[in-house]
Design a protein around this motif. Structure first.
Motif, PDB file in Angstrom:
ATOM      1  N   PHE A  86       0.759   3.946  -3.118  1.00 16.40           N
ATOM      2  CA  PHE A  86       0.102   5.238  -2.856  1.00 16.40           C
ATOM      3  C   PHE A  86       0.565   6.341  -3.806  1.00 16.40           C
ATOM      4  O   PHE A  86      -0.252   7.041  -4.410  1.00 16.40           O
ATOM      5  CB  PHE A  86       0.340   5.658  -1.407  1.00 16.40           C
ATOM      6  CG  PHE A  86      -0.212   7.007  -1.074  1.00 16.40           C
ATOM      7  CD1 PHE A  86      -1.580   7.214  -1.044  1.00 16.40           C
ATOM      8  CD2 PHE A  86       0.633   8.081  -0.807  1.00 16.40           C
ATOM      9  CE1 PHE A  86      -2.094   8.464  -0.740  1.00 16.40           C
ATOM     10  CE2 PHE A  86       0.129   9.330  -0.510  1.00 16.40           C
ATOM     11  CZ  PHE A  86      -1.237   9.528  -0.470  1.00 16.40           C
TER      12      PHE A  86
ATOM     13  N   GLU B 161       0.833  -1.207   0.000  1.00 25.38           N
ATOM     14  CA  GLU B 161       0.000   0.000   0.000  1.00 25.38           C
ATOM     15  C   GLU B 161       0.865   1.254   0.000  1.00 25.38           C
ATOM     16  O   GLU B 161       0.580   2.234  -0.682  1.00 25.38           O
ATOM     17  CB  GLU B 161      -0.897   0.023   1.244  1.00 25.38           C
ATOM     18  CG  GLU B 161      -2.057  -0.943   1.205  1.00 25.38           C
ATOM     19  CD  GLU B 161      -2.784  -0.968   2.534  1.00 25.38           C
ATOM     20  OE1 GLU B 161      -3.904  -0.471   2.594  1.00 25.38           O
ATOM     21  OE2 GLU B 161      -2.213  -1.486   3.515  1.00 25.38           O
ATOM     22  N   GLU B 162       1.952   1.190   0.799  1.00 29.60           N
ATOM     23  CA  GLU B 162       2.854   2.329   0.876  1.00 29.60           C
ATOM     24  C   GLU B 162       3.469   2.623  -0.488  1.00 29.60           C
ATOM     25  O   GLU B 162       3.556   3.769  -0.918  1.00 29.60           O
ATOM     26  CB  GLU B 162       3.940   2.048   1.921  1.00 29.60           C
ATOM     27  CG  GLU B 162       5.017   3.096   2.031  1.00 29.60           C
ATOM     28  CD  GLU B 162       4.524   4.413   2.586  1.00 29.60           C
ATOM     29  OE1 GLU B 162       3.415   4.437   3.160  1.00 29.60           O
ATOM     30  OE2 GLU B 162       5.227   5.428   2.437  1.00 29.60           O
TER      31      GLU B 162
ATOM     32  N   ILE C 189      -0.841   5.980  -7.239  1.00 30.59           N
ATOM     33  CA  ILE C 189      -2.265   6.331  -7.289  1.00 30.59           C
ATOM     34  C   ILE C 189      -2.397   7.852  -7.287  1.00 30.59           C
ATOM     35  O   ILE C 189      -3.206   8.420  -8.027  1.00 30.59           O
ATOM     36  CB  ILE C 189      -3.003   5.701  -6.088  1.00 30.59           C
ATOM     37  CG1 ILE C 189      -2.986   4.175  -6.209  1.00 30.59           C
ATOM     38  CG2 ILE C 189      -4.444   6.204  -6.024  1.00 30.59           C
ATOM     39  CD1 ILE C 189      -3.469   3.429  -4.984  1.00 30.59           C
ATOM     40  N   GLN C 190      -1.569   8.508  -6.486  1.00 28.34           N
ATOM     41  CA  GLN C 190      -1.583   9.968  -6.438  1.00 28.34           C
ATOM     42  C   GLN C 190      -1.262  10.574  -7.802  1.00 28.34           C
ATOM     43  O   GLN C 190      -1.711  11.658  -8.133  1.00 28.34           O
ATOM     44  CB  GLN C 190      -0.563  10.479  -5.417  1.00 28.34           C
ATOM     45  CG  GLN C 190      -0.900  10.153  -3.994  1.00 28.34           C
ATOM     46  CD  GLN C 190      -2.069  10.971  -3.478  1.00 28.34           C
ATOM     47  OE1 GLN C 190      -3.216  10.701  -3.827  1.00 28.34           O
ATOM     48  NE2 GLN C 190      -1.803  11.956  -2.677  1.00 28.34           N
TER      49      GLN C 190
END
Lengths: 198, 247
Positions: B107, B103-104, B110-111
């Motif tokens: 992220f 997830e880290e 995705i940003q």
């Protein structure tokens, strides 16, 4: 710690998170309909059997997760023995064990990100007030920073103990809160550095 | 050094940039044009190094003057900045935002506009390429300090910025970890701007800028700047000059 998903891979891991949560909700609601201790025992047995799907280590871990319930079991049991209504006491205990064991089972077999995805879907009607992406980020941040903050609290307690003969107790609440705010500011920086919440 | 026009889109440009916190000036009319591959910014605690880093990164805006990174205002156009500039914070626990490794890593992607599935796939591919495929679902709280540093660096590298700002990147790490990270930094194709109080860690830089009380005290190749820095720091260390309060 908040790594609740079991690393043991069971067939239940491959079921969709939304389905598991729906079944869990129905099952738990059902437990409150059933009053017969026999059927409650069967329900509990079914949940425990499902634990068995993951093998001995997985089942043992599942049972360990039930351990925090024992004070409740003791209180409810003793109370009902006192009032002479043992059957009702057993029903309540069985219901509680079955419900918590089932919830644990879903937690242990569902990745957190899938759980959050379900929540995002459910929260879709709230979109104008609370964008789902922001909700998911908030949940992730909570899960990420609970261990960090408890570590921070332990550090402050140690710093207190290093210079005091007394235990820290409530005296470190204010410094811990300030430290949390300070950490929050840095995390906000890190979030902004990678594009913020837009 | 010739000062480029404000419309130059190469490198990092500060023109007369000042920063004040509640009325107290921390950076005074800073003018710099940073184009070198390896840049070190050195200074004592409180010299304004971290403020300069935050200013370049766009985490704060200047109170006067302006800052441009490849022609973009870093405080305004955050989205465009993501591909231009990454920051490695000193403490990984202040940088890692998510409970699991993948997830880290995902992220930042995705940003930058990738959808979640694609970002996750890319994060996993990077982990696999680095021989750490089994890290994907791991909880970040179970990683060692060195592993967290590695994760922070990878999260930034995945976003592919042209410049990376390093804030005291080696502070508080044991010697093997320092050597490993320093080696990882040395091979990066990105422009690196290292902020530190340790002159040794910028001795290989192309350019070293010495900040003192929010101003550029010296600026040049490490061979020119570092010896004077070291001797000044040694002299300061001999005296008991630590009784003044700031403000």
């Amino acid at each position: 710690m908040l790594t609740l998903t079991s690393p043991v891979d069971t067939p239940l891991h491959r079921l969709p998170a939304g389905g598991k949560l729906a079944v869990l909700a129905l099952f738990t609601a059902g437990l409150f309909w059933i009053t017969s201790p026999l059927w409650l025992t069967l329900s509990l047995a079914a949940v425990l059997l499902l634990h068995g799907l993951g093998g001995a280590a997985f089942a043992r871990h599942g049972l360990l997760l039930l351990r925090p319930l024992w004070p409740f079991v003791a209180v409810v049991g003793l109370w009902h023995l006192w009032t002479g209504d043992g059957i009702a006491g057993i029903s309540i205990i069985l219901r509680m064990l079955a419900a918590v064991a089932a919830a644990n089972l879903v937690t242990m077999t569902t990745r957190l990100s899938d759980m959050i995805a379900v929540l995002e879907t459910i929260a879709l009607p709230l979109r104008p007030v609370l964008p789902p992406r922001r909700l998911a980020l908030a949940i992730a941040l909570v899960i990420r920073f609970v261990p960090v903050m408890s570590e921070r609290l332990a550090q402050i307690a140690e710093a207190f103990r290093a210079r005091s003969p007394r235990r820290a107790g409530w005296r470190i609440v204010a410094p811990a809160a300030l430290a949390a705010l300070d950490d929050a500011e840095r995390v906000a920086d890190a979030l902004r550095a990678r594009g913020g919440t837009e | 050094m010739p000062l480029a026009s404000p419309f130059s889109d190469d490198g990092i440009l500060l023109q007369d940039a000042s920063v004040a916190f509640s009325g107290r000036r921390v950076l005074h009319g800073m003018s710099l044009h940073l184009t070198e591959h390896r840049i070190g910014i050195i200074g004592r605690n409180g010299s304004g190094k971290s403020t300069l880093l935050r200013l370049i990164a766009g985490l704060i805006a200047p109170d006067a003057g302006h800052v441009r990174v490849d022609g973009i205002d870093p405080a305004k156009d955050r989205r465009k900045m993501l591909t231009r500039l990454g920051i490695l914070f000193q403490n990984p626990d202040h940088q890692i935002l998510f409970p699991t490794v993948e997830e880290e890593l995902a992220f930042g992607l995705i940003q930058m506009g990738a959808d979640k599935a694609k970002a996750t796939a890319q994060a996993r591919a990077r982990l696999a390429a680095e021989g750490r495929a089994h890290w994907a679902g791991a909880a970040v709280s179970t990683l060692s300090q060195g592993q967290r540093h590695w994760l922070c660096l990878q999260a930034i590298l995945l976003m592919g910025p042209a410049t990376i700002l390093l804030d005291e990147p080696l502070a508080g790490l044991d010697l093997p970890m320092q050597a490993r990270l320093a080696r990882a930094f040395a091979t990066l194709p990105q422009r690196l701007i290292t902020i530190t109080h340790d002159p040794a860690s910028v001795s290989d830089a192309d350019r070293v800028i010495w900040l003192e009380a929010g101003k550029v005290h010296a600026d040049g190749p490490p061979g020119d700047v570092l010896p004077e820095f070291v001797s000044t720091m040694d002299q300061l260390g001999m005296s008991d000059a630590d009784a003044d309060l700031s403000g």
